[in-house]
Scaffold this active site. Structure first.
Site, PDB file in Angstrom:
ATOM      1  N   GLY A   1      11.729   5.821  77.276  1.00 36.81           N
ATOM      2  CA  GLY A   1      11.700   7.166  77.743  1.00 36.81           C
ATOM      3  C   GLY A   1      13.119   8.105  77.235  1.00 36.81           C
ATOM      4  O   GLY A   1      13.653   7.683  76.350  1.00 36.81           O
TER       5      GLY A   1
ATOM      6  N   ASP B   1       0.439  -1.717  71.688  1.00 36.09           N
ATOM      7  CA  ASP B   1       1.668  -1.728  72.169  1.00 36.09           C
ATOM      8  C   ASP B   1       1.621  -2.015  73.605  1.00 36.09           C
ATOM      9  O   ASP B   1       0.784  -1.481  74.506  1.00 36.09           O
ATOM     10  CB  ASP B   1       2.105  -0.523  72.011  1.00 36.09           C
ATOM     11  CG  ASP B   1       3.855  -0.346  72.223  1.00 36.09           C
ATOM     12  OD1 ASP B   1       4.506  -1.657  71.799  1.00 36.09           O
ATOM     13  OD2 ASP B   1       4.354   0.413  72.354  1.00 36.09           O
TER      14      ASP B   1
END
Length: 255
Positions: free
Chosen positions: A121, A24
């Protein structure tokens, strides 16, 4: 570790184990090449922070190398705000639909990560960006109009959404109850993700939700059993809580 997992699966009787090992947010050709050489089944090259032509060149270079080994490649257009490993951005920029066809054609990528309002986040939106409904912050909707335009430009092409954690309030509340301090944590509503999963979006990344589930379970054990020091006694509940989250997401949200 990855090779060991594959070998262990074979020992259990799986001759050709269906295990996906994905990189990723690879930030360089060298990183992607290293993972490909080690046997990863797919990689993502994130050149979204680069000027368009440089992103095309970098992504194409990775694709040309990866496809020699039947490794699939995910590219990215548009910028997500927030921090993910070593990739960070203060502001987000929606993917430009008029660029996607050219990007895919020139690079040969197998899937495309886009930006339509998600971010990395647990603090995806500021409270002032949201509407307060029954004490809960409701963020602005994702830009489904942009997604629709991208689908028109690339009919049937696999689309990816990063930064799509919902930030479950039960996990946030547990963390805060047992000594944490997650203030104004706001994620993507699950109904928005259900809508996205009905489109060309084939992969939705929810890493922060997993971190929250793990942290909540560990904090609870430490608070209720302060003398506990055996990792098995707090990592076990953490694993179970993560598993519960994944089952919910797969069955009720992304399925």
């Amino acid at each position: 570790m990855a090779q060991g997992a594959v070998e262990y699966a074979k020992e259990l009787g799986c001759e050709k184990p269906q295990i996906v090992l994905h990189l990723d947010h690879g930030d360089s050709f060298e990183t992607c090449k290293s993972c490909i050489d080690m046997g990863f089944s797919s990689v993502m090259i994130d050149g979204s922070h680069l000027p368009y032509d440089e992103n095309v060149a970098l992504t194409k270079k990775v694709v040309e190398y990866a496809h020699q080994f039947d490794v699939t490649v995910e590219g990215e257009l548009g910028v997500l705000a927030g921090v993910e490993d070593e990739v960070s951005a203060e502001e987000s920029h929606y993917t430009k639909p008029e660029e996607v066809k050219d990007f895919v054609s020139k690079t040969g990528v197998d899937s495309l990560a886009i930006s339509i309002g998600t971010s990395h986040g647990a603090h995806k939106f500021k409270p002032e960006q949201c509407e307060l409904v029954n004490g809960v912050y409701v963020p602005p909707p994702l830009a489904f109009d942009v997604l629709k335009e991208i689908e028109t430009e690339l009919p049937g092409f696999p689309i990816v959404l990063h930064g799509s954690s919902s930030v479950p309030m039960d996990e946030v509340n547990t963390i805060n109850q047992f000594g944490g301090k997650l203030e104004a944590a706001i994620g993507i509503p699950e109904e928005q993700l259900r809508k996205a999963s009905e489109s060309a979006v084939c992969k939705i990344n929810i890493d922060s939700d997993s971190r929250l589930a793990m942290t909540a379970a560990i904090r609870k054990v430490f608070a209720e059993k302060p003398a506990e020091f055996d990792p098995r006694k707090y990592l076990g509940p953490a694993r179970d809580n993560m598993k519960k989250l994944y089952i919910h997401k797969i069955v009720n949200v992304l399925g």
